[in-house]
Design an enzyme around this catalytic site. Sequence first.
Site, PDB file in Angstrom:
ATOM      1  N   HIS A 165       0.822  -1.209   0.000  1.00 34.78           N
ATOM      2  CA  HIS A 165       0.000   0.000   0.000  1.00 34.78           C
ATOM      3  C   HIS A 165       0.854   1.256   0.000  1.00 34.78           C
ATOM      4  O   HIS A 165       2.063   1.210   0.210  1.00 34.78           O
ATOM      5  CB  HIS A 165      -0.995   0.004   1.163  1.00 34.78           C
ATOM      6  CG  HIS A 165      -0.399  -0.046   2.534  1.00 34.78           C
ATOM      7  ND1 HIS A 165       0.359   0.970   3.075  1.00 34.78           N
ATOM      8  CD2 HIS A 165      -0.473  -1.008   3.484  1.00 34.78           C
ATOM      9  CE1 HIS A 165       0.704   0.646   4.296  1.00 34.78           C
ATOM     10  NE2 HIS A 165       0.238  -0.555   4.570  1.00 34.78           N
TER      11      HIS A 165
ATOM     12  N   CYS B 138       2.560  -4.987   6.609  1.00 38.67           N
ATOM     13  CA  CYS B 138       2.384  -4.727   5.184  1.00 38.67           C
ATOM     14  C   CYS B 138       3.683  -4.212   4.559  1.00 38.67           C
ATOM     15  O   CYS B 138       4.687  -4.042   5.237  1.00 38.67           O
ATOM     16  CB  CYS B 138       1.282  -3.687   4.983  1.00 38.67           C
ATOM     17  SG  CYS B 138      -0.354  -4.263   5.483  1.00 38.67           S
TER      18      CYS B 138
END
Length: 166
Positions: free
Chosen positions: A124, A141
Amino acid sequence: MKRRIFGFGALASLAVAGCSTRSKFLTYNGPEVTSVVVNKGQRRLYLLNNEEILKAYDFDLGFTPTGHKQFEGDGKTPEGTYLIDRRNPRSKYHLSVGISYPNSKDIATAIAAGRRPGGEIFIHGQPNTKKAKGRDWTAGCIAVKNDEIEEIYAMVKDGTVITLRP
């Protein structure tokens, strides 16, 4: 008459300004991305067409950057082979592309330890509402710059293999 000319000029200026707004949804017409490789230790993410590197990016990881993710909340990024399995255009980050963690082995390992494996692992961009706090600020992430996630989002299709290496 002068008001009318001024009004048309102002309207034309707004129309031109509206046309220059750049969308975060890019299009890509180049070679297919056949795989994504993430080298956690080198902090490099590669988009590949077979053996050819199409693009490479630097990134930040979870707050515990070494080791394979095993449990929810451990701050680690998974290692192994997964798939890009979803995308979120309304992410709390600029854009996000999902990784299919956990797989059946990850789930079994966590259950054997009496824990949950966690999930919601993405590549992301930066947070929409606050600023990232230094290096390795995610909960597991892979975080890139906003202009980079726009490219990745456009180039990588669901079903693409992603290999995350230590």
